[in-house]
Design a protein around this motif. Sequence first.
Motif, PDB file in Angstrom:
ATOM      1  N   LEU A 120       0.957  -1.217  -0.057  1.00 46.92           N
ATOM      2  CA  LEU A 120      -0.077   0.145  -0.022  1.00 46.92           C
ATOM      3  C   LEU A 120       0.854   1.239   0.037  1.00 46.92           C
ATOM      4  O   LEU A 120       0.321   2.477  -0.064  1.00 46.92           O
ATOM      5  N   LEU A 121       2.139   1.062   0.191  1.00 47.94           N
ATOM      6  CA  LEU A 121       2.893   2.472   0.182  1.00 47.94           C
ATOM      7  C   LEU A 121       3.268   2.756  -1.271  1.00 47.94           C
ATOM      8  O   LEU A 121       3.468   4.249  -1.605  1.00 47.94           O
ATOM      9  N   THR A 122       2.874   1.894  -2.318  1.00 48.82           N
ATOM     10  CA  THR A 122       2.985   2.309  -3.805  1.00 48.82           C
ATOM     11  C   THR A 122       1.586   2.770  -4.288  1.00 48.82           C
ATOM     12  O   THR A 122       0.642   2.239  -3.829  1.00 48.82           O
ATOM     13  N   ARG A 123       1.695   3.427  -5.184  1.00 52.97           N
ATOM     14  CA  ARG A 123       0.658   3.725  -6.091  1.00 52.97           C
ATOM     15  C   ARG A 123      -0.124   2.407  -6.527  1.00 52.97           C
ATOM     16  O   ARG A 123      -1.390   2.515  -6.656  1.00 52.97           O
ATOM     17  N   ASP A 124       0.562   1.721  -7.174  1.00 61.12           N
ATOM     18  CA  ASP A 124      -0.153   0.324  -7.657  1.00 61.12           C
ATOM     19  C   ASP A 124      -0.830  -0.459  -6.687  1.00 61.12           C
ATOM     20  O   ASP A 124      -2.003  -0.935  -6.895  1.00 61.12           O
ATOM     21  N   GLY A 125      -0.112  -0.352  -5.507  1.00 60.83           N
ATOM     22  CA  GLY A 125      -0.957  -1.198  -4.426  1.00 60.83           C
ATOM     23  C   GLY A 125      -2.358  -0.548  -4.174  1.00 60.83           C
ATOM     24  O   GLY A 125      -3.391  -1.087  -3.850  1.00 60.83           O
ATOM     25  N   LYS A 126      -2.272   1.122  -4.012  1.00 57.32           N
ATOM     26  CA  LYS A 126      -3.520   1.591  -3.752  1.00 57.32           C
ATOM     27  C   LYS A 126      -4.509   1.564  -4.703  1.00 57.32           C
ATOM     28  O   LYS A 126      -5.624   1.045  -4.494  1.00 57.32           O
ATOM     29  N   GLU A 127      -3.905   1.454  -5.932  1.00 53.93           N
ATOM     30  CA  GLU A 127      -4.996   1.259  -7.185  1.00 53.93           C
ATOM     31  C   GLU A 127      -5.728  -0.127  -7.202  1.00 53.93           C
ATOM     32  O   GLU A 127      -6.685  -0.242  -7.390  1.00 53.93           O
ATOM     33  N   ALA A 128      -4.847  -1.428  -6.716  1.00 51.47           N
ATOM     34  CA  ALA A 128      -5.144  -2.484  -6.748  1.00 51.47           C
ATOM     35  C   ALA A 128      -6.264  -2.753  -5.493  1.00 51.47           C
ATOM     36  O   ALA A 128      -7.207  -3.320  -5.905  1.00 51.47           O
ATOM     37  N   LEU A 129      -6.018  -2.259  -4.553  1.00 50.41           N
ATOM     38  CA  LEU A 129      -6.939  -2.245  -3.495  1.00 50.41           C
ATOM     39  C   LEU A 129      -8.341  -1.449  -3.925  1.00 50.41           C
ATOM     40  O   LEU A 129      -9.372  -1.822  -3.582  1.00 50.41           O
ATOM     41  N   ARG A 130      -8.118  -0.390  -4.625  1.00 49.40           N
ATOM     42  CA  ARG A 130      -9.556   0.498  -5.082  1.00 49.40           C
ATOM     43  C   ARG A 130     -10.195  -0.622  -6.047  1.00 49.40           C
ATOM     44  O   ARG A 130     -11.386  -0.702  -5.862  1.00 49.40           O
ATOM     45  N   ALA A 131      -9.366  -1.334  -6.894  1.00 51.16           N
ATOM     46  CA  ALA A 131     -10.181  -2.237  -7.905  1.00 51.16           C
ATOM     47  C   ALA A 131     -10.872  -3.286  -7.195  1.00 51.16           C
ATOM     48  O   ALA A 131     -12.061  -3.639  -7.526  1.00 51.16           O
ATOM     49  N   GLN A 132     -10.023  -3.795  -6.224  1.00 51.42           N
ATOM     50  CA  GLN A 132     -10.650  -5.042  -5.484  1.00 51.42           C
ATOM     51  C   GLN A 132     -11.794  -4.275  -4.830  1.00 51.42           C
ATOM     52  O   GLN A 132     -13.005  -5.319  -4.587  1.00 51.42           O
ATOM     53  N   SER A 133     -11.730  -3.232  -4.220  1.00 51.45           N
ATOM     54  CA  SER A 133     -12.885  -2.781  -3.293  1.00 51.45           C
ATOM     55  C   SER A 133     -14.176  -2.668  -4.363  1.00 51.45           C
ATOM     56  O   SER A 133     -15.338  -3.009  -4.118  1.00 51.45           O
ATOM     57  N   LEU A 134     -13.981  -2.191  -5.453  1.00 54.19           N
ATOM     58  CA  LEU A 134     -15.154  -1.655  -6.631  1.00 54.19           C
ATOM     59  C   LEU A 134     -15.614  -3.145  -6.959  1.00 54.19           C
ATOM     60  O   LEU A 134     -17.015  -3.303  -6.900  1.00 54.19           O
ATOM     61  N   ASP A 135     -14.804  -4.233  -7.184  1.00 56.57           N
ATOM     62  CA  ASP A 135     -15.462  -5.390  -7.621  1.00 56.57           C
ATOM     63  C   ASP A 135     -16.214  -6.143  -6.244  1.00 56.57           C
ATOM     64  O   ASP A 135     -17.153  -6.326  -6.586  1.00 56.57           O
ATOM     65  N   ALA A 136     -15.732  -5.976  -4.999  1.00 61.61           N
ATOM     66  CA  ALA A 136     -16.332  -6.513  -3.852  1.00 61.61           C
ATOM     67  C   ALA A 136     -17.690  -5.953  -3.696  1.00 61.61           C
ATOM     68  O   ALA A 136     -18.830  -6.445  -3.551  1.00 61.61           O
ATOM     69  N   ILE A 137     -17.623  -4.655  -4.013  1.00 67.17           N
ATOM     70  CA  ILE A 137     -19.038  -3.954  -3.813  1.00 67.17           C
ATOM     71  C   ILE A 137     -20.048  -4.413  -4.807  1.00 67.17           C
ATOM     72  O   ILE A 137     -21.198  -4.562  -4.413  1.00 67.17           O
ATOM     73  N   ASN A 138     -19.519  -4.507  -6.163  1.00 66.93           N
ATOM     74  CA  ASN A 138     -20.514  -4.642  -7.197  1.00 66.93           C
ATOM     75  C   ASN A 138     -20.701  -6.254  -7.033  1.00 66.93           C
ATOM     76  O   ASN A 138     -22.318  -6.562  -7.365  1.00 66.93           O
ATOM     77  N   ALA A 139     -19.998  -7.236  -6.653  1.00 66.40           N
ATOM     78  CA  ALA A 139     -20.500  -8.459  -6.292  1.00 66.40           C
ATOM     79  C   ALA A 139     -21.524  -8.603  -5.261  1.00 66.40           C
ATOM     80  O   ALA A 139     -22.591  -9.286  -5.623  1.00 66.40           O
ATOM     81  N   ARG A 140     -21.447  -7.999  -4.206  1.00 63.51           N
ATOM     82  CA  ARG A 140     -22.456  -7.973  -3.211  1.00 63.51           C
ATOM     83  C   ARG A 140     -23.604  -7.419  -3.812  1.00 63.51           C
ATOM     84  O   ARG A 140     -24.735  -7.747  -3.523  1.00 63.51           O
ATOM     85  N   LEU A 141     -23.540  -6.166  -4.472  1.00 65.10           N
ATOM     86  CA  LEU A 141     -24.778  -5.497  -4.951  1.00 65.10           C
ATOM     87  C   LEU A 141     -25.528  -6.546  -5.832  1.00 65.10           C
ATOM     88  O   LEU A 141     -26.796  -6.767  -5.863  1.00 65.10           O
ATOM     89  N   ALA A 142     -24.577  -7.018  -6.779  1.00 67.41           N
ATOM     90  CA  ALA A 142     -25.313  -8.099  -7.762  1.00 67.41           C
ATOM     91  C   ALA A 142     -26.012  -9.329  -6.866  1.00 67.41           C
ATOM     92  O   ALA A 142     -27.082  -9.779  -7.171  1.00 67.41           O
ATOM     93  N   GLU A 143     -25.510  -9.702  -5.885  1.00 64.56           N
ATOM     94  CA  GLU A 143     -25.987 -10.913  -5.095  1.00 64.56           C
ATOM     95  C   GLU A 143     -27.373 -10.540  -4.436  1.00 64.56           C
ATOM     96  O   GLU A 143     -28.365 -11.281  -4.279  1.00 64.56           O
ATOM     97  N   LEU A 144     -27.602  -9.197  -4.021  1.00 65.88           N
ATOM     98  CA  LEU A 144     -28.681  -8.528  -3.510  1.00 65.88           C
ATOM     99  C   LEU A 144     -29.524  -8.358  -4.786  1.00 65.88           C
ATOM    100  O   LEU A 144     -30.611  -7.441  -4.501  1.00 65.88           O
TER     101      LEU A 144
END
Length: 162
Positions: A120-144
Motif C-alpha cells: 500500500l506504500l505504492t500507487r499500484d498497491g493503492k490502485e489494486a485495493l481500489r479495484a478490488q474494493s469496486l469488484d467486492a461492492i458490485n459483487a455484493r450488490l449483484a447478489e442482492l
Amino acid sequence: MAEAAAQDDSRKGGGMMRTLIVGLLMAALGGGGGWYYLTQVAAHAETDEPAAPRLAEPIYWPFEPAFVVNLPDGAYMRYLKIDVALMTRDSAVPGALEKHAPLLRNELLMLMSTADYQNLLTRDGKEALRAQSLDAINARLAELEVAESAVEAIYFTNFVMQ
C-alpha cells in the motif's frame, strides 16, 4: 476578297479565345462544385451518424464514517484509515447503498484488513485495493439483485497509514 479573309482570320482568333474562356469557366464551376460537395454534403454525411448516448450525471455517495483497520507489518502493528466515496449514474443506487451499508461496510473492512502494508506504500498497491474494493461492492450488490455494476467507481478521498 482580301478583306473577307482578314475578317475570317480574326473570327478564328476570337473563337479560340471564346473557347479558352468557356473552358476556364467550366473548370472553375467544377472546382466550386467539388468544394461545395466536400464542405456541405460530406459534412452532413458525418453528422447523420447517431450520436453517442450521453451519460447521466455522476452521483457521489460518501461512506461515513471513515474505514479504520489494523495492518500487520512484521513485528509492528500498523493502521490504515481511508475515507471512501462511491460513484454511480443510477439514481436508485444511493438508496440501495444506504439500505445495505452495514453489509457493504463489512465487505470493505474485511478486504482492507488483509491488505499488505508494504504494497500500500505504492500507487499500484493503492490502485489494486481500489479495484478490488469496486469488484467486492458490485459483487455484493449483484447478489442482492440491486443492479449489474451499479457502482461505476470507488474513490479514496483520504488515505492515511501509520
